[in-house]
Structures are given as C-alpha cells and as structure tokens.
Design a protein around this motif. Structure first.
Motif, mmCIF file in Angstrom:
data_model
loop_
_atom_site.group_PDB
_atom_site.id
_atom_site.type_symbol
_atom_site.label_atom_id
_atom_site.label_comp_id
_atom_site.label_asym_id
_atom_site.label_seq_id
_atom_site.Cartn_x
_atom_site.Cartn_y
_atom_site.Cartn_z
ATOM 1 N N GLY A 66 0.835 -1.195 0.000
ATOM 2 C CA GLY A 66 0.000 0.000 0.000
ATOM 3 C C GLY A 66 0.869 1.244 0.000
ATOM 4 O O GLY A 66 2.083 1.168 -0.173
ATOM 5 N N PRO A 67 0.253 2.411 0.163
ATOM 6 C CA PRO A 67 1.025 3.649 0.099
ATOM 7 C C PRO A 67 2.211 3.683 1.070
ATOM 8 O O PRO A 67 3.315 4.085 0.677
ATOM 9 C CB PRO A 67 -0.004 4.723 0.444
ATOM 10 N N THR A 104 3.086 -12.467 -3.506
ATOM 11 C CA THR A 104 4.003 -13.224 -2.656
ATOM 12 C C THR A 104 3.605 -13.034 -1.198
ATOM 13 O O THR A 104 3.581 -11.914 -0.689
ATOM 14 C CB THR A 104 5.450 -12.714 -2.855
ATOM 15 N N ALA A 105 3.286 -14.141 -0.538
ATOM 16 C CA ALA A 105 2.864 -14.043 0.860
ATOM 17 C C ALA A 105 4.065 -14.219 1.776
ATOM 18 O O ALA A 105 4.932 -15.055 1.520
ATOM 19 C CB ALA A 105 1.823 -15.104 1.170
ATOM 20 N N VAL A 106 4.121 -13.408 2.813
ATOM 21 C CA VAL A 106 5.114 -13.611 3.864
ATOM 22 C C VAL A 106 4.536 -14.635 4.821
ATOM 23 O O VAL A 106 3.461 -14.428 5.388
ATOM 24 C CB VAL A 106 5.412 -12.287 4.595
ATOM 25 N N THR A 107 5.220 -15.775 4.976
ATOM 26 C CA THR A 107 4.664 -16.852 5.794
ATOM 27 C C THR A 107 5.342 -16.963 7.158
ATOM 28 O O THR A 107 4.845 -17.666 8.029
ATOM 29 C CB THR A 107 4.771 -18.200 5.055
ATOM 30 N N ALA A 108 6.483 -16.304 7.318
ATOM 31 C CA ALA A 108 7.139 -16.320 8.627
ATOM 32 C C ALA A 108 8.055 -15.113 8.743
ATOM 33 O O ALA A 108 8.613 -14.646 7.741
ATOM 34 C CB ALA A 108 7.938 -17.610 8.822
ATOM 35 N N ALA A 165 1.180 -9.405 -0.992
ATOM 36 C CA ALA A 165 0.492 -10.678 -1.188
ATOM 37 C C ALA A 165 -0.494 -10.615 -2.359
ATOM 38 O O ALA A 165 -0.708 -11.594 -3.073
ATOM 39 C CB ALA A 165 -0.247 -11.075 0.097
ATOM 40 N N GLY A 166 -1.101 -9.457 -2.561
ATOM 41 C CA GLY A 166 -2.059 -9.299 -3.649
ATOM 42 C C GLY A 166 -1.378 -9.219 -5.002
ATOM 43 O O GLY A 166 -0.149 -9.213 -5.095
ATOM 44 N N PRO A 167 -2.181 -9.135 -6.073
ATOM 45 C CA PRO A 167 -1.601 -9.183 -7.413
ATOM 46 C C PRO A 167 -0.885 -7.896 -7.832
ATOM 47 O O PRO A 167 -0.104 -7.908 -8.773
ATOM 48 C CB PRO A 167 -2.815 -9.444 -8.320
ATOM 49 N N SER A 222 -0.812 1.337 -10.747
ATOM 50 C CA SER A 222 -0.063 0.321 -10.003
ATOM 51 C C SER A 222 1.159 -0.112 -10.802
ATOM 52 O O SER A 222 2.259 -0.235 -10.265
ATOM 53 C CB SER A 222 -0.946 -0.900 -9.734
ATOM 54 N N ALA A 223 0.948 -0.338 -12.092
ATOM 55 C CA ALA A 223 2.054 -0.762 -12.949
ATOM 56 C C ALA A 223 3.120 0.323 -13.029
ATOM 57 O O ALA A 223 4.322 0.061 -12.975
ATOM 58 C CB ALA A 223 1.530 -1.101 -14.344
#
Lengths: 430, 430
Positions: B168-169, B236-240, B205-207, B218-219
């Motif tokens: 986000g911003p 890409t999700a941060v999982t840890a 995480a979002g596109p 966005s681009a």
C-alpha cells in the motif's frame, strides 16, 4: 590488505568536540584513523538545553559522525563502545570487537554525577545526551499536563513547582527558559490551570551563580533571571530529593519536576589508564596531554585534568576540548616525524558566554564584560557560527527567529514508549 | 461553576484528523468541548514515513493539540487515555478520571495488525506513531552501522537486506525511500561495507501494488520503484518472520530489517460501543455516522466502517476523517437546534496520491491519472499545503529542498536508552 593498512593506526575514542577536532587535524597526515563512538552522532552540547526545553529539534544540533567525515578518506567511523584499554598490548577492546593502535586518543568526556546520591537520578534527571534532553522535555511538558488534569489545587501545586539544582551555565539556561515557557509560551493554552503560577527555583550551594565568571556578571545574571521570574537561592544546599520534591537545607518543597545541573564526573574509561585521577575522576595527564608513561596515548576534553599557570583547572567547555584535540593531533604528527621536543598544551582563553533568556546573557572576554542584549547577540552569533553544517545553522536561525517573535517553541512533542513515563510517587519503582 | 458549565458537553476522543476537524467545526457552537488524547500532539501521518527514514524531524510533522486550539475558547484539551464508555450513563472513564458527555465523538483511529501473528511485531515494526517512526529509523540506520562493523561478508549480508511487507502507500513510500538512502545518501560515508549493495524488497500478497489505485498506476508505481532499485514481489505471501529474516512463500531470506506496512486494525475502544464491527474491528455506524441506538454518539475516521453506494468502503485516509469530523459536528449542531432530519454522510472523493521517491509518484483525480514528476509535484504541494502551521510548512519545504539537492537526510540521529536496541537474534528476548 590495502596499502593504507601499513600506515600508523590512530584510534580515537569519542566523537565530541575533542575527538572530532583530532580527526580533522589529522586529515592530511600519513595515518589511518578509526573514530569510535557509542552514538552515531556528534552533538552540539552547548544548545542541548534548547532541545530539553522544546525550542529545537534534535537533528538541529546533532549530525551523524560519518556524514561530517565523509570526505576525509583516511578516517573510518565505527559505532561501538570501548570496554577496556590494554596499554601494554596497545589494544582497545570494544563491545563488538577490538582494535590495535599505534596512537590512542581518549576523548570520552563526562557524565553527570550525584555526589554519592545515585538514587536522586530517578527524580532529578541530568542533561548530557539527546536522550537526557528528551527525558527532561517529557517531564516538563507532562508536568503542565498533569496540573491541567488535576482539579484539587493542593494536588496541582507540586506539578507547577520546578526546581533546577546547580547554578552553572546549564542550570541558568534551564531555569531561564523554563520561566519563559511558563510565562509566555503556555498561558493561553490551558483552561483549568494557569502556567503563569508556576514557580521556577534555581538552587546553588555556592555563594553565587556562574562561579567561573566575574562576580559582577554573577550578580547581573541573577538579576536577569529574577526579572524573568526565576527564584534564585544561592548558598542553599539540596539535602534530599525524592518522589515528593526536594529538601533545601531543612526546608521541604513539594515539586514534581527537579532537574539536575550540579555535578559532572569523568567517563569511567579514565580509571583504566593507570594514571592518577582527580576528585572528579579526570586523568592527570602530562603537560603535552599524553599519559605519563605512555607518550602514544593522549587524554583530552572533559576527561583530562590540566592545570593552568595560576593553579586553576582549564574548564570543561567546547573550546578547550577543540584546542586539546588539535594539540594531540600536532603531537602525533611530531612523533611521526621523530620530533620529541616537549610541547606542553596551553589553553588560549577566548572568553566565556552564558545565556539566560530572551536578550539576556553574560559574557567576558579578557577585561571586557558584557551583559543583557549585547551579550545575548554575541552568544547567538557565536553559537550559530559554531554549529556544524550550513543547513543546521540556517534552520536553527529560522527556528529561533520564529520562537522569538511568537514565543512558540516548535518541538513541544512528547514521545516515548510510555508517554507518561514520569515516575509516579504512588506507583511501583520503575 | 462558570456559565459555560451549563452548555452541552461534547467529548471528543482522539486528536487525529477526524477529532480535530470536529473540534474546529464546533468553534462557534454553543457547546463546551473536551478533546482527550493520550498523546499531546496532532500528527501529520501522511509524512510519518519521512520521520522514519530520517528526512524530517518529529516537530516538523507534529504540533501540540493545545497549541493548535489555543484560540478556540470553547475547547479544553486533556492528556489522558479512554478506558471505557458507559453509553447508558453517558460517561467516559479515563485512566485518570471520568467525563460526562451530552455528545460523544469517538475518533481513536487504528493501529497496525499482524493478522494473528503478534510475535512478528518484535521483528517487523509498523508505522503509526512517532515512536514507531523512531524505532524504524533506529533499526534502518543501525543496520548499516552493523554492516560496517561486520568483517565477514556472510554475516554482513543480512544487515544489508531490507524487506518491506505490504504494497500500500506506506510500503511503497518506505521502500522507495530506503532505496534512495542506500544508493544516494550513504555510499560515500562507509569505508568497509558498500551501502549500494543493499537490497530493498517490497513484498505484496495481492496481485499488484497500490490496490486502491487504477491498475495502470499500479504498474507505473512498480516501474518507478524498480528504477529506484527496489525489488518488487507481488503475489508473494510472507509466511514467517523471525530473528533470521522472512519466509516468502517457501523461500527463506536472511534479513535483519523487516518493516511492516501490511495491515491495520481499528482501535480496541470500538468494541465497547455495542455496535456490530467489521472484520478489521471497525464500527458499523448508521448512515449519519452515529451509533445505531445512540444518536448522541458518533464514530468517525479509521474507526468507522462506512460503505459507499457501490458497496466499497470509504478508505482510511485523512480527507475522509476530516469530512467525517465536519459531518459529526454538523449533526451535533442540528440536534442542538432540535433538527433531526436524517443527513447521511457522503464522502466527496477528491482523488488519491501516493509518493514513491524523487520525482516519482502516482495520482488519480476522477478520470485524470498522473505519474512521475507531475504527480510528485502535486503530491508535494498538497502535503506542504495541508501541514498544520505556517512554520512547519516553511521548515519542511526547506528540509526537502536541502535533501533534494544534497541527497542528505538531516535527521539521521540514533537515540534511545539503548542506542542499539535492535533485537539481537543471539541475545535474550527483550
């Protein structure tokens, strides 16, 4: 290994006025310099009271050491804290490593001392670092907030009593500025309490304020402070400080804000240098500022104890530290040239200045004595001039001009994990 | 008791954009206003990332609430923290007292949320308050110091990996500025490590980045960030997150500096208002921003959940909070005039702006889309204009002009009781 690795290594501990002056005076010397400080910034300490009293923001009086030295290719800056010095092995051990030196300059300065009453520190913070300044700012601003929240006048009073302990330059500056804030900055902003009813007391155990100045200027400083609304108590010892306030001789005074400007003690690193110390923990150096048995080690600034011809000590002020730094650098250069003629350090006294408040200050230059607006202008110009970095000078000038005309103090921001982290007399110990 | 005590009492909780707008819009209303905040200052949050990245000092973007309101005679400011609200008794209990109200405006905002991973907070600080900004500044600056101190390249690398979580911003601003610092501000100042070798990763995480903006922007934002040297990872999700770094999906990345810009949760005070909450803890208010069963209580700003005609939520940004504050004030005035015609809140969308770095930003106003230098200029002018207080505007402008030409960032000062208070993976838990 680069070619530089074969040059003599000068390690300088402390990036204050003394250490920085040494580094700069060695800019074109054939040495490698490593300046180590536990903080990342040089601090213009003479204006620290302005940060404590919300007149200036921290970056206006502090600059990163590596930014200051970025163009000096022979100097490396490291953030670390010296643990001990092995004089025989010529090695300093740090919290995160060690460095071997050919020359060592110890310029780790001084901190405040409570003369055996370390428990007073909790109630009466001193002013040496930016963190100290933020702690004092938080206490002073929160005291007025607490007074506003308190509906019982008896409970409110101690929040509006401010005691400054110590009548040297820092105590005088703090007391004068507190009185200005209470009388001019805050009054229109409070609805329930009246900041003008705040009492600011400046307590000095000795017979007069500003003992390092001519007695006529001490008297003038006291009159200027009293005109600002400060109650000055000389010849008055503080015998206790606790949650409720202070004891002045036998007289208790309820005060929730007590500031300590009474004593300094030299950095504990001095004890490790094998040389005799004076009562304040300063190192008794040889006339050329080196350690008696170690001509490759110099001690400068507030950590050094140097007597003048008349038996008095050179004062712990920025000009002395700078001159000492340049002297140590000159001695290192001389020794690189195998020149070992003795060259004792002589302090060239260019005068002394102390500020009190708006258009109020005292100054002495040789036989010349100034007070009031002329002294204040000299003080202002000198301090702006010596501030490191052009940008800072400009912004500080702007901040001051703004504060002067509006009586506003722009840095009245309370921060801190617990924004109300004033010790609470009814709460558990911190 | 003064005459004012008989006037209706409006209690406003929170001195952010919403609460302050309410107070100001009631300046000439026949009410007594008490604004309560747990901090003494209003914060210009859109520029907080500049404090976190050492470009601005705290007082440039914060002003004491009582200074802002000193001329508004019907407003009292108190420093305190709301504990609970008794809707039936019309009473708010604070840490240090209680207040009865005739009207209540709850504007206590939001904080960052870790989506059930509260243990990540230790390793990945978020950015909501000045203290958060100081904590981030300390970590970022100390990471470069640690890299300089580290002689083993394998040990150095994690100190030069910076991960910003959330596109986000705030995430975009932080990542862009970090890349600038590494590439332009610091390089000449380090001797052993090379700040230009720092990697700055922005993980979303979002596109796409800036999901609230048009996809074309966005681009463009992503391209501008990549030009500054940021590696952008969308989808890409941060999982840890732990002492060693982050896990991106299944891929571990050693990084000692992780900043959290991914989620917000509404202030916990919302739970006490007896109204339904949305998933982020925001209060589902009536169309006029009041509580469904309590027309005398309004919830505004980031704490309020308001749907637009198209089903989307109004965003949690300053212009929305201000408009809500003015709406709540208008409703209070109407009720004082015994006017109870329903007046739903409508958000007038004046556009959205996000900055990325030097001359890099995106903006959309209705159908108009801007990016690059034109968007950056609009962003600059808008932010300078909306900064509270003339002095701040001038000083911020000066600071930016200086930073722009010199690439220097004047607030690179590390403070804090423990100047190295970065969690040490090898040390005990804090």
């Amino acid at each position: 290994m680069d070619a530089g690795a074969t040059l003599p290594h000068v390690v300088i501990l402390g990036g204050g006025f003394g250490g920085l002056a040494t580094v700069r005076a060695l800019a074109d010397a054939p040495v490698r310099i490593t300046l180590v400080d536990r903080r990342n910034h040089h601090l213009f300490q003479p204006l620290l009271y302005q940060v404590a009293t919300a007149g200036l923001s921290a970056p206006s009086i502090a600059a990163p050491l590596r930014q200051i030295l970025r163009r000096q290719a022979n100097a490396t800056v490291l953030l670390d804290e010296a643990i001990d010095v092995d004089l025989a092995a010529r090695r300093v051990r740090f919290e995160h490593g060690a460095l071997d030196y050919d020359f060592l300059v110890v310029a780790t300065g001084a901190t405040h001392a409570y003369f055996g009453h370390d428990d007073w520190a909790r109630w009466a913070p001193g002013l040496k670092t930016l963190d100290d300044a933020f702690a004092i700012r938080r206490r002073v601003l929160l005291a007025f907030e607490r007074a506003e929240r308190e509906s019982d006048p008896g409970q409110r009073r101690p929040w509006l009593n401010f005691v400054v302990v110590g009548g040297g330059p820092t105590g005088v500056e703090l007391a004068g500025t507190l009185a200005e804030i209470a009388r001019h900055t805050l009054p229109r902003e409070f609805r329930r309490s009246d900041p003008r009813r705040a009492r600011v007391l400046l307590v000095e155990a000795g017979p007069r304020l500003l003992a390092a100045f001519d007695p006529s200027l001490s008297a003038k400083a006291q009159r200027q402070l009293e005109r600002l609304g400060v109650e000055v108590l000389t010849g008055t010892a503080v015998t206790a400080i606790d949650a409720q306030g202070v004891r002045l001789g036998e007289q208790p005074l309820a005060a929730r804000t007590v500031l300590w400007a009474a004593g300094v003690a030299a950095s504990p690193l001095g004890r490790q240098l094998g040389a005799p110390l004076d009562r304040a923990g300063r190192v008794r150096v040889a006339p050329d500022l080196s350690l008696p048995a170690h001509p490759e080690v110099f001690v400068i600034g507030d950590l050094a104890c140097v007597e003048r011809a008349d038996g008095t000590l050179v004062p712990g002020v920025a000009p002395v530290a700078k001159q000492m730094g340049r002297h140590a650098a000159a001695r290192i250069r001389a020794r690189l040239d195998a020149d070992s003629t003795p060259a004792p350090f002589h302090y060239r006294d260019r005068g002394a200045l102390a500020t009190i408040g708006r258009m109020a200050a005292v100054a002495q230059f040789g036989r010349l004595r100034l007070s009031g607006p002329p002294a204040w202008w000299v003080w202002l110009v000198a301090h702006i001039y010596f501030l490191i970095g052009f940008r800072n000078r400009l912004v500080v000038l702007l901040d001051w001009a703004w504060a002067y005309w509006t009586y506003q103090r722009h840095a009245r921001i309370v921060t801190g994990a617990d924004a109300e982290a004033v010790p609470d007399p009814d709460g558990p110990p911190p």
